[in-house]
Design a protein around this motif. Sequence first.
Motif, PDB file in Angstrom:
ATOM      1  N   VAL A   5       0.767  -1.004  -0.168  1.00 42.69           N
ATOM      2  CA  VAL A   5      -0.062  -0.174   0.147  1.00 42.69           C
ATOM      3  C   VAL A   5       1.217   1.247   0.195  1.00 42.69           C
ATOM      4  N   GLU A   6       0.833   1.913  -1.154  1.00 41.38           N
ATOM      5  CA  GLU A   6       1.384   3.223  -1.131  1.00 41.38           C
ATOM      6  C   GLU A   6       0.668   4.543  -0.483  1.00 41.38           C
ATOM      7  N   SER A   7       1.572   5.472  -0.355  1.00 43.85           N
ATOM      8  CA  SER A   7       1.021   6.741   0.281  1.00 43.85           C
ATOM      9  C   SER A   7       2.019   7.817   0.194  1.00 43.85           C
ATOM     10  N   GLY A   8       1.492   9.074   0.364  1.00 41.27           N
ATOM     11  CA  GLY A   8       2.609  10.199   0.312  1.00 41.27           C
ATOM     12  C   GLY A   8       2.575  11.020  -1.121  1.00 41.27           C
ATOM     13  N   GLY A   9       1.634  10.618  -2.060  1.00 42.66           N
ATOM     14  CA  GLY A   9       1.714  11.446  -3.310  1.00 42.66           C
ATOM     15  C   GLY A   9       0.724  12.534  -3.042  1.00 42.66           C
ATOM     16  N   GLY A  10       0.673  13.398  -4.136  1.00 44.64           N
ATOM     17  CA  GLY A  10       0.082  14.696  -4.054  1.00 44.64           C
ATOM     18  C   GLY A  10       0.243  15.590  -5.135  1.00 44.64           C
ATOM     19  N   LEU A  11      -0.257  16.914  -4.802  1.00 44.17           N
ATOM     20  CA  LEU A  11      -0.089  17.635  -5.798  1.00 44.17           C
ATOM     21  C   LEU A  11       0.985  18.959  -5.416  1.00 44.17           C
ATOM     22  N   VAL A  12       1.994  19.216  -5.962  1.00 49.11           N
ATOM     23  CA  VAL A  12       3.196  20.027  -5.396  1.00 49.11           C
ATOM     24  C   VAL A  12       3.522  20.767  -6.510  1.00 49.11           C
ATOM     25  N   GLN A  13       4.337  21.804  -6.111  1.00 49.70           N
ATOM     26  CA  GLN A  13       5.123  22.896  -7.189  1.00 49.70           C
ATOM     27  C   GLN A  13       6.272  22.340  -7.509  1.00 49.70           C
ATOM     28  N   ALA A  14       6.932  22.570  -8.472  1.00 49.59           N
ATOM     29  CA  ALA A  14       8.230  22.129  -8.934  1.00 49.59           C
ATOM     30  C   ALA A  14       9.228  22.604  -7.943  1.00 49.59           C
ATOM     31  N   GLY A  15      10.422  21.688  -7.617  1.00 45.20           N
ATOM     32  CA  GLY A  15      11.199  22.224  -6.452  1.00 45.20           C
ATOM     33  C   GLY A  15      11.165  21.667  -5.557  1.00 45.20           C
ATOM     34  N   VAL A  16       9.961  21.317  -4.928  1.00 43.39           N
ATOM     35  CA  VAL A  16       9.726  20.625  -3.432  1.00 43.39           C
ATOM     36  C   VAL A  16      10.033  19.576  -3.265  1.00 43.39           C
ATOM     37  N   SER A  17       9.752  18.816  -2.186  1.00 41.48           N
ATOM     38  CA  SER A  17      10.083  17.465  -2.074  1.00 41.48           C
ATOM     39  C   SER A  17       8.710  16.565  -1.417  1.00 41.48           C
ATOM     40  N   LEU A  18       8.723  15.547  -1.866  1.00 39.07           N
ATOM     41  CA  LEU A  18       7.727  14.464  -1.133  1.00 39.07           C
ATOM     42  C   LEU A  18       8.434  13.201  -0.897  1.00 39.07           C
ATOM     43  N   ARG A  19       7.931  12.518   0.030  1.00 40.82           N
ATOM     44  CA  ARG A  19       8.248  11.185   0.463  1.00 40.82           C
ATOM     45  C   ARG A  19       7.177  10.391   0.377  1.00 40.82           C
ATOM     46  N   SER A  85      13.776  18.073  -5.070  1.00 43.51           N
ATOM     47  CA  SER A  85      14.030  19.030  -6.650  1.00 43.51           C
ATOM     48  C   SER A  85      12.734  18.452  -7.699  1.00 43.51           C
ATOM     49  N   LEU A  86      11.723  18.314  -7.062  1.00 41.22           N
ATOM     50  CA  LEU A  86      10.577  17.732  -8.314  1.00 41.22           C
ATOM     51  C   LEU A  86      10.634  18.326  -9.247  1.00 41.22           C
ATOM     52  N   LYS A  87      10.234  17.705 -10.434  1.00 40.61           N
ATOM     53  CA  LYS A  87      10.148  18.453 -11.858  1.00 40.61           C
ATOM     54  C   LYS A  87       8.886  18.018 -12.376  1.00 40.61           C
ATOM     55  N   PRO A  88       8.269  18.961 -13.206  1.00 39.72           N
ATOM     56  CA  PRO A  88       6.890  18.430 -13.961  1.00 39.72           C
ATOM     57  C   PRO A  88       7.004  16.823 -14.525  1.00 39.72           C
ATOM     58  N   GLU A  89       8.099  16.737 -15.108  1.00 39.75           N
ATOM     59  CA  GLU A  89       8.229  15.442 -15.834  1.00 39.75           C
ATOM     60  C   GLU A  89       8.248  14.264 -14.884  1.00 39.75           C
ATOM     61  N   GLN A 115      -1.101  -0.219  -5.441  1.00 38.29           N
ATOM     62  CA  GLN A 115      -2.149   0.204  -6.409  1.00 38.29           C
ATOM     63  C   GLN A 115      -1.752   1.415  -7.044  1.00 38.29           C
ATOM     64  N   GLY A 116      -0.401   1.938  -6.401  1.00 35.63           N
ATOM     65  CA  GLY A 116      -0.227   3.237  -7.088  1.00 35.63           C
ATOM     66  C   GLY A 116      -0.444   4.687  -6.225  1.00 35.63           C
ATOM     67  N   THR A 117       0.211   5.522  -6.154  1.00 36.09           N
ATOM     68  CA  THR A 117      -0.014   6.530  -5.620  1.00 36.09           C
ATOM     69  C   THR A 117       0.287   7.941  -6.658  1.00 36.09           C
ATOM     70  N   GLN A 118      -0.784   9.047  -6.924  1.00 37.21           N
ATOM     71  CA  GLN A 118      -0.666   9.994  -7.703  1.00 37.21           C
ATOM     72  C   GLN A 118       0.521  10.770  -7.339  1.00 37.21           C
ATOM     73  N   VAL A 119       1.424  11.465  -8.203  1.00 39.22           N
ATOM     74  CA  VAL A 119       2.334  12.464  -7.842  1.00 39.22           C
ATOM     75  C   VAL A 119       2.214  13.333  -8.958  1.00 39.22           C
ATOM     76  N   THR A 120       1.729  14.704  -8.761  1.00 40.67           N
ATOM     77  CA  THR A 120       1.654  15.666  -9.566  1.00 40.67           C
ATOM     78  C   THR A 120       2.430  16.812  -9.499  1.00 40.67           C
ATOM     79  N   VAL A 121       3.348  17.228 -10.209  1.00 41.68           N
ATOM     80  CA  VAL A 121       4.311  18.519 -10.019  1.00 41.68           C
ATOM     81  C   VAL A 121       3.873  19.605 -11.142  1.00 41.68           C
ATOM     82  N   SER A 122       3.438  20.675 -10.542  1.00 44.41           N
ATOM     83  CA  SER A 122       3.148  21.809 -11.453  1.00 44.41           C
ATOM     84  C   SER A 122       4.369  22.857 -11.482  1.00 44.41           C
ATOM     85  N   SER A 123       4.359  23.359 -12.661  1.00 36.75           N
ATOM     86  CA  SER A 123       5.530  24.163 -12.862  1.00 36.75           C
ATOM     87  C   SER A 123       5.373  25.708 -12.388  1.00 36.75           C
TER      88      SER A 123
END
Length: 123
Positions: A5-19, A85-89, A115-123
Amino acid sequence: QAQLVESGGGLVQAGVSLRLSCAASGLTFSSYAMGWFRQAPGKERTFVANIMWSADRTYYTDSVKGRFTISRDNAKNTVYLQMNSLKPEDTAVYYCAASKGFGLFTEGAYDYWGQGTQVTVSS
């Protein structure tokens, strides 16, 4: 029945961190190599990182080297993916997977998938 079971995904801006975290149950976690894969919209699922049973070896795809770190806590049956240092890609659904063998880069080498967790990085 093994479960990841994955967790921790989300919508973040470029340059930030997620775990990301992946909690395993129903298997002898310390006997499995663990991997992270990701699937971007409209693309195939690809390898991101892998860690061996005792955490003494790790592997990364070139595009995340120096930014992502995979780790595991066998006492907690959990594998992590620290993403800096997340990037949109990097936008994708991130999956963890468990391999009784080495796992490494090949999807077919993994026995169990989350099942996967969504990570979305906005520019």
